[in-house]
Write a protein that holds these residues in place. Structure first.
Motif, PDB file in Angstrom:
ATOM      1  N   VAL A  67     -42.778  36.493 -82.271  1.00  0.00           N
ATOM      2  CA  VAL A  67     -43.887  35.833 -81.439  1.00  0.00           C
ATOM      3  C   VAL A  67     -43.362  35.083 -80.428  1.00  0.00           C
ATOM      4  O   VAL A  67     -42.700  34.001 -80.879  1.00  0.00           O
ATOM      5  CB  VAL A  67     -44.791  35.034 -82.593  1.00  0.00           C
ATOM      6  CG1 VAL A  67     -45.943  34.419 -81.775  1.00  0.00           C
ATOM      7  CG2 VAL A  67     -45.370  35.835 -83.676  1.00  0.00           C
ATOM      8  N   GLU A  68     -43.433  35.286 -79.371  1.00  0.00           N
ATOM      9  CA  GLU A  68     -42.794  34.483 -78.149  1.00  0.00           C
ATOM     10  C   GLU A  68     -43.974  33.777 -77.448  1.00  0.00           C
ATOM     11  O   GLU A  68     -44.946  34.248 -77.192  1.00  0.00           O
ATOM     12  CB  GLU A  68     -42.198  35.577 -77.108  1.00  0.00           C
ATOM     13  CG  GLU A  68     -41.190  36.536 -77.580  1.00  0.00           C
ATOM     14  CD  GLU A  68     -40.806  37.343 -76.516  1.00  0.00           C
ATOM     15  OE1 GLU A  68     -39.274  37.715 -76.647  1.00  0.00           O
ATOM     16  OE2 GLU A  68     -41.513  37.783 -75.577  1.00  0.00           O
ATOM     17  N   VAL A  69     -43.752  32.423 -77.580  1.00  0.00           N
ATOM     18  CA  VAL A  69     -44.514  31.445 -76.868  1.00  0.00           C
ATOM     19  C   VAL A  69     -44.030  31.070 -75.541  1.00  0.00           C
ATOM     20  O   VAL A  69     -42.904  30.521 -75.253  1.00  0.00           O
ATOM     21  CB  VAL A  69     -44.724  29.992 -77.690  1.00  0.00           C
ATOM     22  CG1 VAL A  69     -45.535  29.200 -76.937  1.00  0.00           C
ATOM     23  CG2 VAL A  69     -44.967  30.497 -79.097  1.00  0.00           C
ATOM     24  N   TYR A  70     -44.867  31.223 -74.439  1.00  0.00           N
ATOM     25  CA  TYR A  70     -44.454  31.084 -72.954  1.00  0.00           C
ATOM     26  C   TYR A  70     -45.266  29.719 -72.516  1.00  0.00           C
ATOM     27  O   TYR A  70     -46.623  29.825 -72.978  1.00  0.00           O
ATOM     28  CB  TYR A  70     -44.893  32.196 -72.192  1.00  0.00           C
ATOM     29  CG  TYR A  70     -44.062  33.511 -72.289  1.00  0.00           C
ATOM     30  CD1 TYR A  70     -42.857  33.553 -71.655  1.00  0.00           C
ATOM     31  CD2 TYR A  70     -44.152  34.257 -73.616  1.00  0.00           C
ATOM     32  CE1 TYR A  70     -41.930  34.860 -71.793  1.00  0.00           C
ATOM     33  CE2 TYR A  70     -43.131  35.309 -73.618  1.00  0.00           C
ATOM     34  CZ  TYR A  70     -42.183  35.744 -72.649  1.00  0.00           C
ATOM     35  OH  TYR A  70     -41.517  36.629 -72.930  1.00  0.00           O
ATOM     36  N   GLY A  74     -44.961  30.665 -67.365  1.00  0.00           N
ATOM     37  CA  GLY A  74     -44.192  31.882 -67.590  1.00  0.00           C
ATOM     38  C   GLY A  74     -42.872  31.817 -68.080  1.00  0.00           C
ATOM     39  O   GLY A  74     -42.199  32.406 -68.514  1.00  0.00           O
ATOM     40  N   TYR A  75     -42.469  30.242 -68.572  1.00  0.00           N
ATOM     41  CA  TYR A  75     -41.100  30.029 -69.286  1.00  0.00           C
ATOM     42  C   TYR A  75     -41.268  30.586 -70.484  1.00  0.00           C
ATOM     43  O   TYR A  75     -42.127  29.553 -71.233  1.00  0.00           O
ATOM     44  CB  TYR A  75     -40.763  28.538 -68.945  1.00  0.00           C
ATOM     45  CG  TYR A  75     -39.294  28.212 -69.537  1.00  0.00           C
ATOM     46  CD1 TYR A  75     -38.312  28.362 -68.558  1.00  0.00           C
ATOM     47  CD2 TYR A  75     -39.135  27.846 -70.662  1.00  0.00           C
ATOM     48  CE1 TYR A  75     -37.066  28.081 -68.899  1.00  0.00           C
ATOM     49  CE2 TYR A  75     -37.853  27.169 -71.252  1.00  0.00           C
ATOM     50  CZ  TYR A  75     -36.907  27.429 -70.305  1.00  0.00           C
ATOM     51  OH  TYR A  75     -35.654  27.163 -70.858  1.00  0.00           O
ATOM     52  N   SER A 147     -44.142  23.545 -67.398  1.00  0.00           N
ATOM     53  CA  SER A 147     -45.714  23.919 -67.177  1.00  0.00           C
ATOM     54  C   SER A 147     -46.445  22.955 -66.491  1.00  0.00           C
ATOM     55  O   SER A 147     -45.731  21.806 -65.973  1.00  0.00           O
ATOM     56  CB  SER A 147     -46.160  24.240 -68.819  1.00  0.00           C
ATOM     57  OG  SER A 147     -46.503  23.013 -69.453  1.00  0.00           O
ATOM     58  N   SER A 148     -47.554  23.480 -66.209  1.00  0.00           N
ATOM     59  CA  SER A 148     -48.343  22.544 -65.579  1.00  0.00           C
ATOM     60  C   SER A 148     -49.801  22.187 -66.405  1.00  0.00           C
ATOM     61  O   SER A 148     -50.268  23.118 -67.278  1.00  0.00           O
ATOM     62  CB  SER A 148     -49.131  23.341 -64.418  1.00  0.00           C
ATOM     63  OG  SER A 148     -48.121  23.684 -63.421  1.00  0.00           O
ATOM     64  N   ASN A 149     -50.441  20.891 -65.938  1.00  0.00           N
ATOM     65  CA  ASN A 149     -51.447  20.453 -66.744  1.00  0.00           C
ATOM     66  C   ASN A 149     -52.771  21.038 -66.218  1.00  0.00           C
ATOM     67  O   ASN A 149     -53.459  20.675 -65.391  1.00  0.00           O
ATOM     68  CB  ASN A 149     -51.542  18.962 -66.693  1.00  0.00           C
ATOM     69  CG  ASN A 149     -52.520  18.452 -67.979  1.00  0.00           C
ATOM     70  OD1 ASN A 149     -53.394  19.243 -68.075  1.00  0.00           O
ATOM     71  ND2 ASN A 149     -52.376  17.219 -67.912  1.00  0.00           N
ATOM     72  N   ILE A 150     -53.084  22.364 -66.523  1.00  0.00           N
ATOM     73  CA  ILE A 150     -54.282  22.946 -66.123  1.00  0.00           C
ATOM     74  C   ILE A 150     -55.522  22.859 -66.846  1.00  0.00           C
ATOM     75  O   ILE A 150     -56.510  22.916 -66.343  1.00  0.00           O
ATOM     76  CB  ILE A 150     -54.251  24.494 -66.058  1.00  0.00           C
ATOM     77  CG1 ILE A 150     -53.754  25.156 -67.515  1.00  0.00           C
ATOM     78  CG2 ILE A 150     -52.667  24.899 -65.315  1.00  0.00           C
ATOM     79  CD1 ILE A 150     -53.754  26.548 -67.454  1.00  0.00           C
ATOM     80  N   GLU A 151     -55.633  21.988 -68.000  1.00  0.00           N
ATOM     81  CA  GLU A 151     -56.842  21.703 -68.664  1.00  0.00           C
ATOM     82  C   GLU A 151     -56.398  20.191 -69.517  1.00  0.00           C
ATOM     83  O   GLU A 151     -55.649  20.484 -70.463  1.00  0.00           O
ATOM     84  CB  GLU A 151     -57.155  22.458 -69.729  1.00  0.00           C
ATOM     85  CG  GLU A 151     -57.994  23.650 -69.257  1.00  0.00           C
ATOM     86  CD  GLU A 151     -58.987  24.415 -70.227  1.00  0.00           C
ATOM     87  OE1 GLU A 151     -60.107  23.850 -70.187  1.00  0.00           O
ATOM     88  OE2 GLU A 151     -58.671  25.504 -70.375  1.00  0.00           O
ATOM     89  N   ILE A 230     -38.899  38.137 -64.264  1.00  0.00           N
ATOM     90  CA  ILE A 230     -38.166  37.134 -63.625  1.00  0.00           C
ATOM     91  C   ILE A 230     -37.920  35.952 -64.764  1.00  0.00           C
ATOM     92  O   ILE A 230     -38.590  35.872 -65.533  1.00  0.00           O
ATOM     93  CB  ILE A 230     -38.782  36.659 -62.582  1.00  0.00           C
ATOM     94  CG1 ILE A 230     -40.232  35.974 -62.886  1.00  0.00           C
ATOM     95  CG2 ILE A 230     -39.355  37.792 -61.422  1.00  0.00           C
ATOM     96  CD1 ILE A 230     -40.857  35.181 -61.586  1.00  0.00           C
ATOM     97  N   TYR A 231     -36.754  35.252 -64.071  1.00  0.00           N
ATOM     98  CA  TYR A 231     -36.307  34.241 -65.025  1.00  0.00           C
ATOM     99  C   TYR A 231     -37.134  33.002 -64.478  1.00  0.00           C
ATOM    100  O   TYR A 231     -36.829  32.587 -62.991  1.00  0.00           O
ATOM    101  CB  TYR A 231     -34.955  33.977 -65.110  1.00  0.00           C
ATOM    102  CG  TYR A 231     -34.430  32.644 -65.702  1.00  0.00           C
ATOM    103  CD1 TYR A 231     -34.763  32.559 -67.147  1.00  0.00           C
ATOM    104  CD2 TYR A 231     -34.047  31.416 -64.958  1.00  0.00           C
ATOM    105  CE1 TYR A 231     -34.274  31.384 -67.834  1.00  0.00           C
ATOM    106  CE2 TYR A 231     -33.767  30.385 -65.483  1.00  0.00           C
ATOM    107  CZ  TYR A 231     -33.854  30.239 -66.786  1.00  0.00           C
ATOM    108  OH  TYR A 231     -33.441  28.980 -67.604  1.00  0.00           O
ATOM    109  N   VAL A 232     -37.923  32.133 -65.059  1.00  0.00           N
ATOM    110  CA  VAL A 232     -38.502  31.042 -64.516  1.00  0.00           C
ATOM    111  C   VAL A 232     -37.714  29.458 -64.710  1.00  0.00           C
ATOM    112  O   VAL A 232     -37.404  29.472 -66.024  1.00  0.00           O
ATOM    113  CB  VAL A 232     -40.021  30.869 -65.275  1.00  0.00           C
ATOM    114  CG1 VAL A 232     -40.796  29.571 -64.651  1.00  0.00           C
ATOM    115  CG2 VAL A 232     -40.838  32.343 -64.803  1.00  0.00           C
TER     116      VAL A 232
END
Length: 416
Positions: A67-70, A74-75, A147-151, A230-232
């Protein structure tokens, strides 16, 4: 004689009921796939909101599963190892993982500081770092943003569940969002990645919307468009890098099919778009959305009921918009050629994210959302409907030239 007729009648009713249940069942026919996608992960930072998965396999033997958590940029942050028994079903409560640091087996943490693997339990400092990263905050360990704070108040991202790279097994499953405080429960099936001959990911979708403030009806879109080739890289500032954004165009029509507006936006690999923020003059209609990369769109429909005793209560539903038409693919300028996996098929098309570095980051921008031009901070610009290249002016009085009709129709996925 009467007893024989009664038994026959009961048997026929059972057969009819079983047939009807099979007809309406939403579970897909298991197909060989390189993995399953949870397009949007959301777990409460301080609340008990959680995301859980049910994953099954049709393989006869036990299968090693990862289980990959991104992050929402996308990192690839976590890789969790587990085993699913032959023809078995496993449940994964991701919220429990991120609250307690307890995992079913080994868990590997990937950050700019290095890679570390732990057995079943994350140390407190590692767990604190993972939670901050998924919430869009600065990493306490290296001071970078992943990551970004989207919520607000949520840890967000996406998950990929599957076997070893260059393998394919018959996986299938579903996911659920649950809020114990309100009792709200929403669920949908997991999306199949590269299910040979069957398209769960595509670039062109049609989405219905409804907005009614008085009735408490609203529509939001959960859009996944990550390029795992792609690598993030993490960044030193909160704003994401342009290289990870995906271009989208959308045409809005009202309930009579009259064109309303065109929109353009550059979105994060995982983005939440509120239809209300588009400022459309119609409360009912449809959107035709085209992305530069294969994507997944899940519609969240919410209705608020006003109660005298219990207060307001929100009820929602999830609907994955399946592929209908597949236009000629548009090359992604940031995507580099990848190596074709060796035969025999089936083989996955996505190599590990760390194998293909991208060009140096470009000038970062703020977190994108689709909003009208009246909002100065928005990256979405309503324009007239483009022929080949979008024009900066919007002409709402007349419908613009129609884009070319898609030329390829994908195979319909069994179970849809």
């Amino acid at each position: 004689m009467k007893r024989s007729l009664l038994v026959l009648t009961v048997v026929m009713l059972v057969i009819v009921a079983a047939t009807s249940f099979a007809a309406v069942s939403s579970e897909p026919v298991p197909l060989p796939t390189s993995g399953l996608l949870l397009p949007y992960l959301k777990v409460g930072v301080s609340s008990l909101k959680t995301t859980s998965l049910l994953v099954s396999t049709e393989e006869k033997d036990s299968t090693d599963t990862w289980v990959e958590v991104y992050t929402n940029r996308g990192y690839r942050l976590l890789v969790v190892h587990t085993v699913i028994e032959g023809r078995g079903t496993s449940k994964f409560d991701v919220g429990e993982w991120l609250r307690t640091g307890k995992f079913p087996d080994s868990v590997t943490v990937h950050t700019n500081s290095g890679t570390e693997t732990f057995l079943k339990q994350l140390p407190d400092d590692e767990l604190k770092n993972v939670r901050a990263i998924l919430a869009g905050e600065k990493s306490p360990k290296d001071g970078l943003y992943y990551s970004s704070n989207i919520e607000p108040g949520l840890m967000t991202g996406f998950l990929v569940i599957g076997p070893d790279i260059f393998q394919s097994f018959k996986y299938w499953g579903r996911y659920e969002y649950f809020d114990p405080q309100t009792g709200d429960l929403q669920g949908e099936r997991l999306i199949r990645l590269n299910s040979y001959g069957c398209l769960d990911l595509c670039t062109h979708r049609k989405v219905q919307f409804e907005e009614d403030q008085e009735e408490g009806i609203s529509t939001r879109l959960l859009i996944w468009s990550a390029n795992r080739d792609i690598y993030v890289r993490p960044s030193t500032i909160p704003e994401p890098d342009n290289s990870i954004l995906t271009d989208f165009t959308a045409e809005a029509y009202d309930q009579k099919g009259v064109w309303l507006a065109s929109f353009q936006a550059a979105l994060l690999p995982v983005q939440v778009v509120d239809i209300k923020g588009l400022g459309l003059p119609a409360s009912l209609g449809r959107l035709e959305i085209i992305g530069a990369l294969p994507n997944s769109i899940t519609v969240v429909r919410t209705r608020t009921f006003h109660g005298d005793d219990c207060g307001d209560r929100d009820y929602g539903s999830l609907e994955t918009i399946f592929c209908e038409l597949e236009p000629t693919p548009t090359p992604n300028p940031t995507r580099e050629p990848t190596e074709t996996p060796p035969p025999p098929p089936p083989t996955p098309t996505s190599p590990p994210p760390t194998t293909t570095p991208t060009s140096p980051p470009s000038t970062p921008t703020s977190t994108p959302t689709i909003t009208p031009t009246a909002t100065p901070t928005s990256t979405a610009t309503p324009t007239s409907k483009p022929t080949k290249t979008p024009t900066p002016t919007r002409t709402p009085t007349s419908k613009p030239t129609k884009t070319p009709t898609p030329t390829r129709t994908p195979t319909r996925c069994p179970g849809h």
